[in-house]
Motif scaffolding. Structure first.
Motif, PDB file in Angstrom:
ATOM      1  N   GLU A  62      14.727 -12.191  15.541  1.00 29.88           N
ATOM      2  CA  GLU A  62      14.359 -13.608  15.400  1.00 29.88           C
ATOM      3  C   GLU A  62      13.268 -13.805  14.356  1.00 29.88           C
ATOM      4  OE1 GLU A  62      13.214 -14.917  19.306  1.00 29.88           O
ATOM      5  OE2 GLU A  62      15.295 -15.229  19.942  1.00 29.88           O
ATOM      6  N   ASP A  63      12.266 -12.923  14.355  1.00 28.28           N
ATOM      7  CA  ASP A  63      11.121 -13.049  13.451  1.00 28.28           C
ATOM      8  C   ASP A  63      11.383 -12.461  12.070  1.00 28.28           C
ATOM      9  OD1 ASP A  63       9.873 -14.148  15.625  1.00 28.28           O
ATOM     10  OD2 ASP A  63       8.574 -12.416  16.007  1.00 28.28           O
ATOM     11  N   ASN A  64      12.501 -11.719  11.924  1.00 30.49           N
ATOM     12  CA  ASN A  64      12.821 -11.032  10.670  1.00 30.49           C
ATOM     13  C   ASN A  64      11.699 -10.069  10.271  1.00 30.49           C
ATOM     14  OD1 ASN A  64      14.695 -10.521   8.605  1.00 30.49           O
ATOM     15  ND2 ASN A  64      13.600 -11.876   7.197  1.00 30.49           N
ATOM     16  N   THR A  65      11.123  -9.412  11.276  1.00 25.81           N
ATOM     17  CA  THR A  65      10.009  -8.482  11.068  1.00 25.81           C
ATOM     18  C   THR A  65      10.485  -7.220  10.368  1.00 25.81           C
ATOM     19  OG1 THR A  65       8.908  -9.289  13.051  1.00 25.81           O
ATOM     20  CG2 THR A  65       8.224  -7.132  12.249  1.00 25.81           C
ATOM     21  N   LEU A  66       9.748  -6.790   9.376  1.00 25.98           N
ATOM     22  CA  LEU A  66      10.018  -5.516   8.721  1.00 25.98           C
ATOM     23  C   LEU A  66       9.603  -4.393   9.666  1.00 25.98           C
ATOM     24  CD1 LEU A  66      10.904  -3.974   6.169  1.00 25.98           C
ATOM     25  CD2 LEU A  66       8.539  -4.164   5.364  1.00 25.98           C
ATOM     26  N   VAL A  67      10.453  -3.371   9.782  1.00 18.87           N
ATOM     27  CA  VAL A  67      10.203  -2.260  10.685  1.00 18.87           C
ATOM     28  C   VAL A  67      10.204  -0.963   9.892  1.00 18.87           C
ATOM     29  CG1 VAL A  67      11.079  -0.999  12.695  1.00 18.87           C
ATOM     30  CG2 VAL A  67      11.330  -3.483  12.583  1.00 18.87           C
ATOM     31  N   GLY A  68       9.229  -0.120  10.181  1.00 19.41           N
ATOM     32  CA  GLY A  68       9.204   1.255   9.688  1.00 19.41           C
ATOM     33  C   GLY A  68       9.507   2.125  10.891  1.00 19.41           C
ATOM     34  N   ALA A  69      10.591   2.889  10.843  1.00 18.37           N
ATOM     35  CA  ALA A  69      11.051   3.532  12.066  1.00 18.37           C
ATOM     36  C   ALA A  69      11.506   4.968  11.860  1.00 18.37           C
ATOM     37  CB  ALA A  69      12.212   2.720  12.641  1.00 18.37           C
ATOM     38  N   ALA A  70      11.119   5.798  12.819  1.00 21.05           N
ATOM     39  CA  ALA A  70      11.674   7.147  12.886  1.00 21.05           C
ATOM     40  C   ALA A  70      13.143   7.024  13.309  1.00 21.05           C
ATOM     41  CB  ALA A  70      10.908   7.965  13.915  1.00 21.05           C
ATOM     42  N   HIS A  71      13.934   8.003  12.941  1.00 18.95           N
ATOM     43  CA  HIS A  71      15.340   8.111  13.340  1.00 18.95           C
ATOM     44  C   HIS A  71      16.263   7.086  12.690  1.00 18.95           C
ATOM     45  CE1 HIS A  71      13.675  10.808  16.283  1.00 18.95           C
ATOM     46  NE2 HIS A  71      13.050   9.819  16.913  1.00 18.95           N
ATOM     47  N   MET A  72      15.785   6.323  11.730  1.00 17.67           N
ATOM     48  CA  MET A  72      16.634   5.364  11.029  1.00 17.67           C
ATOM     49  C   MET A  72      17.015   5.957   9.668  1.00 17.67           C
ATOM     50  SD  MET A  72      17.092   2.764  12.965  1.00 17.67           S
ATOM     51  CE  MET A  72      16.761   3.386  14.589  1.00 17.67           C
ATOM     52  N   PRO A  73      18.096   5.476   9.067  1.00 13.86           N
ATOM     53  CA  PRO A  73      18.523   6.006   7.779  1.00 13.86           C
ATOM     54  C   PRO A  73      17.466   5.801   6.688  1.00 13.86           C
ATOM     55  CG  PRO A  73      20.231   4.608   8.739  1.00 13.86           C
ATOM     56  CD  PRO A  73      19.004   4.443   9.575  1.00 13.86           C
ATOM     57  N   PHE A  74      17.464   6.690   5.705  1.00 17.18           N
ATOM     58  CA  PHE A  74      16.567   6.587   4.559  1.00 17.18           C
ATOM     59  C   PHE A  74      16.666   5.190   3.971  1.00 17.18           C
ATOM     60  CE2 PHE A  74      15.690   6.796   0.041  1.00 17.18           C
ATOM     61  CZ  PHE A  74      14.480   7.459   0.023  1.00 17.18           C
ATOM     62  N   PRO A  75      15.594   4.556   3.659  1.00 18.34           N
ATOM     63  CA  PRO A  75      14.212   5.048   3.574  1.00 18.34           C
ATOM     64  C   PRO A  75      13.393   4.857   4.844  1.00 18.34           C
ATOM     65  CG  PRO A  75      14.315   2.887   2.567  1.00 18.34           C
ATOM     66  CD  PRO A  75      15.715   3.223   3.037  1.00 18.34           C
ATOM     67  N   GLY A  76      14.018   4.486   5.961  1.00 18.32           N
ATOM     68  CA  GLY A  76      13.305   4.341   7.221  1.00 18.32           C
ATOM     69  C   GLY A  76      12.599   3.003   7.396  1.00 18.32           C
ATOM     70  N   GLY A  78      13.382  -1.243   7.383  1.00 19.43           N
ATOM     71  CA  GLY A  78      14.466  -2.220   7.400  1.00 19.43           C
ATOM     72  C   GLY A  78      14.179  -3.336   8.385  1.00 19.43           C
ATOM     73  N   ARG A  79      15.206  -4.112   8.634  1.00 15.38           N
ATOM     74  CA  ARG A  79      15.115  -5.236   9.563  1.00 15.38           C
ATOM     75  C   ARG A  79      16.319  -5.190  10.501  1.00 15.38           C
ATOM     76  NH1 ARG A  79      12.650  -7.194   4.906  1.00 15.38           N
ATOM     77  NH2 ARG A  79      10.734  -8.357   5.342  1.00 15.38           N
ATOM     78  N   LEU A  80      16.168  -5.815  11.643  1.00 14.66           N
ATOM     79  CA  LEU A  80      17.276  -5.909  12.586  1.00 14.66           C
ATOM     80  C   LEU A  80      17.967  -7.249  12.403  1.00 14.66           C
ATOM     81  CD1 LEU A  80      15.240  -3.824  13.912  1.00 14.66           C
ATOM     82  CD2 LEU A  80      16.463  -4.352  16.004  1.00 14.66           C
ATOM     83  N   ARG A  81      19.288  -7.219  12.455  1.00 13.52           N
ATOM     84  CA  ARG A  81      20.077  -8.440  12.343  1.00 13.52           C
ATOM     85  C   ARG A  81      20.931  -8.553  13.600  1.00 13.52           C
ATOM     86  NH1 ARG A  81      23.015  -8.537   7.120  1.00 13.52           N
ATOM     87  NH2 ARG A  81      24.153  -6.796   8.038  1.00 13.52           N
ATOM     88  N   LYS A  82      20.898  -9.712  14.229  1.00 16.81           N
ATOM     89  CA  LYS A  82      21.713  -9.967  15.425  1.00 16.81           C
ATOM     90  C   LYS A  82      23.176 -10.040  15.014  1.00 16.81           C
ATOM     91  CE  LYS A  82      22.478 -11.081  19.724  1.00 16.81           C
ATOM     92  NZ  LYS A  82      23.355 -10.048  20.230  1.00 16.81           N
ATOM     93  N   GLU A  83      23.999  -9.350  15.752  1.00 14.64           N
ATOM     94  CA  GLU A  83      25.442  -9.338  15.514  1.00 14.64           C
ATOM     95  C   GLU A  83      26.146  -9.880  16.762  1.00 14.64           C
ATOM     96  OE1 GLU A  83      26.605  -8.638  12.653  1.00 14.64           O
ATOM     97  OE2 GLU A  83      25.036  -7.464  11.684  1.00 14.64           O
ATOM     98  N   ASP A  84      27.467 -10.038  16.694  1.00 13.22           N
ATOM     99  CA  ASP A  84      28.218 -10.476  17.870  1.00 13.22           C
ATOM    100  C   ASP A  84      27.984  -9.521  19.045  1.00 13.22           C
ATOM    101  OD1 ASP A  84      29.260 -12.682  16.563  1.00 13.22           O
ATOM    102  OD2 ASP A  84      31.071 -11.621  15.937  1.00 13.22           O
ATOM    103  N   THR A  85      27.954  -8.244  18.743  1.00 10.91           N
ATOM    104  CA  THR A  85      27.649  -7.220  19.745  1.00 10.91           C
ATOM    105  C   THR A  85      26.402  -6.482  19.297  1.00 10.91           C
ATOM    106  OG1 THR A  85      29.986  -6.907  20.252  1.00 10.91           O
ATOM    107  CG2 THR A  85      28.484  -5.165  20.940  1.00 10.91           C
ATOM    108  N   GLY A  86      25.288  -6.728  19.938  1.00 13.20           N
ATOM    109  CA  GLY A  86      24.063  -6.009  19.628  1.00 13.20           C
ATOM    110  C   GLY A  86      23.460  -6.396  18.293  1.00 13.20           C
ATOM    111  N   TYR A  87      23.026  -5.375  17.555  1.00 18.20           N
ATOM    112  CA  TYR A  87      22.281  -5.566  16.311  1.00 18.20           C
ATOM    113  C   TYR A  87      22.776  -4.594  15.260  1.00 18.20           C
ATOM    114  CZ  TYR A  87      19.293  -8.091  19.470  1.00 18.20           C
ATOM    115  OH  TYR A  87      18.845  -8.991  20.390  1.00 18.20           O
ATOM    116  N   SER A  88      22.390  -4.860  14.026  1.00 23.73           N
ATOM    117  CA  SER A  88      22.611  -3.885  12.960  1.00 23.73           C
ATOM    118  C   SER A  88      21.276  -3.640  12.277  1.00 23.73           C
ATOM    119  CB  SER A  88      23.663  -4.366  11.959  1.00 23.73           C
ATOM    120  OG  SER A  88      23.258  -5.572  11.339  1.00 23.73           O
ATOM    121  N   TRP A  89      21.164  -2.481  11.663  1.00 27.95           N
ATOM    122  CA  TRP A  89      19.977  -2.081  10.916  1.00 27.95           C
ATOM    123  C   TRP A  89      20.250  -2.382   9.448  1.00 27.95           C
ATOM    124  CZ3 TRP A  89      15.065  -0.780  11.487  1.00 27.95           C
ATOM    125  CH2 TRP A  89      14.415  -0.074  10.482  1.00 27.95           C
ATOM    126  N   VAL A  90      19.394  -3.189   8.836  1.00 25.93           N
ATOM    127  CA  VAL A  90      19.539  -3.549   7.429  1.00 25.93           C
ATOM    128  C   VAL A  90      18.391  -2.891   6.669  1.00 25.93           C
ATOM    129  CG1 VAL A  90      19.705  -5.446   5.785  1.00 25.93           C
ATOM    130  CG2 VAL A  90      20.541  -5.757   8.136  1.00 25.93           C
TER     131      VAL A  90
END
Length: 98
Positions: A62-76, A78-90
């Motif tokens: 909802e906030d379009n917050t930038l996230v720095g995260a372990a275990h995410m694809p390079f470069p680590g 991104g942001r989360l986007r709401k999808e019909d089922t769950g979310y996607s990592w952008v």
């Protein structure tokens, strides 16, 4: 430091923008982005970790917050986007400045 029930993260804010750096909120992007309700053995308190992940994903998307995260694809980052089922990592676009 921001304590997120069952998780720890660091939020950095400046000029109206925010970056949340998380450690182990999600472990397997291909599974837990579309299905944040899926737990993992590494969660010390599985039900709390799942509930927290679900609530956090809603807020971050909802906030379009930038996230720095372990275990995410390079470069680590991104942001989360709401999808019909769950979310996607952008992921953010990586630029090599050299």
């Amino acid at each position: 430091m921001e304590v997120i029930a069952g998780h720890v993260g660091y939020r950095v804010s400046s000029k109206g923008q925010s970056l949340l750096i998380w450690g182990d909120v999600a472990h397997v992007v291909a599974v837990q982005m579309p299905h944040p309700e899926v737990g993992i053995a590494f969660d010390a308190d599985g039900p709390t970790a799942i509930k927290t992940r679900e609530d956090l994903f809603v807020k971050l998307a909802e906030d379009n917050t930038l996230v720095g995260a372990a275990h995410m694809p390079f470069p680590g980052f991104g942001r989360l986007r709401k999808e019909d089922t769950g979310y996607s990592w952008v992921p953010v676009t990586f630029m090599n400045l050299n």
